[in-house]
Design an enzyme around this catalytic site. Structure first.
Site, PDB file in Angstrom:
ATOM      1  N   GLN A  10       0.830  -1.210   0.000  1.00 57.29           N
ATOM      2  CA  GLN A  10       0.000   0.000   0.000  1.00 57.29           C
ATOM      3  C   GLN A  10       0.867   1.264   0.000  1.00 57.29           C
ATOM      4  O   GLN A  10       1.936   1.293   0.602  1.00 57.29           O
ATOM      5  CB  GLN A  10      -0.911   0.004   1.224  1.00 57.29           C
ATOM      6  N   ARG A 116      -9.136  -8.778   3.305  1.00 56.36           N
ATOM      7  CA  ARG A 116      -7.992  -8.483   4.175  1.00 56.36           C
ATOM      8  C   ARG A 116      -7.982  -7.008   4.549  1.00 56.36           C
ATOM      9  O   ARG A 116      -7.795  -6.642   5.720  1.00 56.36           O
ATOM     10  CB  ARG A 116      -6.696  -8.857   3.456  1.00 56.36           C
ATOM     11  N   GLN A 251       1.569 -13.239   8.635  1.00 57.75           N
ATOM     12  CA  GLN A 251       2.064 -11.974   8.088  1.00 57.75           C
ATOM     13  C   GLN A 251       1.192 -10.793   8.493  1.00 57.75           C
ATOM     14  O   GLN A 251       1.666  -9.672   8.647  1.00 57.75           O
ATOM     15  CB  GLN A 251       2.126 -12.100   6.556  1.00 57.75           C
TER      16      GLN A 251
END
Length: 313
Positions: A10, A116, A251
């Site tokens: 991102q 997510r 993660q």
């Protein structure tokens, strides 16, 4: 020649991204169409028209950047670019790498990272969490300050993005982040400043998001990657599908060890890498870590063509 494909996380998105590929690379449009069909909205039009505030919404940013990275890699393959020996991605980029390597199907992947993004956003109420960048201080000192503040306050504060030597991002409860900033400056940081993010990514506060993501991941097919992908958690190319699944979940609340990832490339003999995504964030970081290697951003058609010529020889 060992060649690595890098996929950003991102922050690399921008209104008008990849616009100059539209006429010359049919793979770009085909990939965006495939992703749009899976998501139920026109991802390409959104990427071109914005507004920027909408592109910055986590549940939109993640499928957008994944699609862009896969599209560029497909265009590279169609142009007979050098085959990648290894792949790696920064945070979200790990999902992009696994998709480009055939471990995840694109339709599954864009829906998965949309969820997510939603789960990470919803894991912590607005204003409760925060992130900050610490520049010009060694990792051990930052880790020590975080541990001290966590011990004193009972709050979460952790190093979460090991981006490059002298550049580390911390995350956790906003109160703990605020308490740490003057201490980090006193310890010698050139800068220690809050980041304009919507959630404290990659710290323990993301564990509720990981639990929700587990259900989504369990529902899709994951295959062994056709190209080794260096994963964020283990800093190793995993081939066991169950391990890949477990590491994708871990993660979510574990640090991104990008410095170690790029150093792993050195150990593997990688001397050339290209960034498959808009912008050049990962190239900039990699140049600071692996100073004797070549790094090529591919975010415009001109850069893409130049890299194709130089890397292919």
């Amino acid at each position: 020649m060992a060649f690595a494909a890098l996929f950003p996380g991102q922050g690399s998105q921008a209104v008008g991204m990849l616009a100059d590929f539209e006429d010359d690379c049919p793979e770009i449009q085909a990939t965006f169409t495939e992703a749009s069909d899976a998501l139920g909205y026109d991802l390409w039009t959104l990427s071109q028209d914005g507004p920027a505030e909408q592109l910055s919404l986590t549940e939109i940013t993640q499928p957008l950047l994944l699609t862009a990275g896969v599209a560029l890699y497909r265009a590279w393959t169609a142009a007979r670019g050098t085959d990648a020996s290894f792949m790696a991605g920064h945070s979200l980029g790990e999902y992009t790498a696994l998709t480009a390597a055939g471990s995840l199907q694109l339709a599954d992947a864009v829906r998965l990272v949309r969820s997510r993004g939603q789960f990470m956003q919803e894991a912590v109420p607005k204003g409760v969490g925060a992130m900050a960048a610490v520049i010009g201080l060694d990792d051990a000192t930052i880790e020590s300050v975080c541990a001290e503040v966590a011990s004193e306050t009972g709050l979460v504060i952790e190093p979460v993005n090991y981006n490059a030597p002298g550049q580390l991002v911390i995350a956790g409860h906003a109160q703990a982040i605020d308490a740490s900033l003057p201490r980090l400056k006193e310890a010698g940081a050139k800068r220690a400043l809050p980041l304009p993010v919507s959630a404290p990514f990659h710290c323990a506060l993301m564990k509720p998001a990981a639990e929700r993501l587990q259900e989504e991941l369990n529902a899709i097919v994951v295959q062994t990657p056709s190209i080794p992908v260096i994963q964020n958690v283990s800093i190793a190319p995993e081939t066991d599908v169950q391990v890949i699944r477990e590491q994708l979940i871990a993660q979510t609340f574990s640090p991104v060890r990008w410095t170690q990832t790029v150093r792993k490339f050195t150990d593997l003999g990688v001397q050339v890498a290209a960034e498959f995504g808009p912008g050049a964030v990962l190239c900039g970081l990699a140049k600071r870590i692996q100073t004797d290697a070549q790094h090529f951003p591919l975010g415009t058609h001109e850069l893409f063509s130049k890299a194709l010529q130089e890397i292919n020889g």
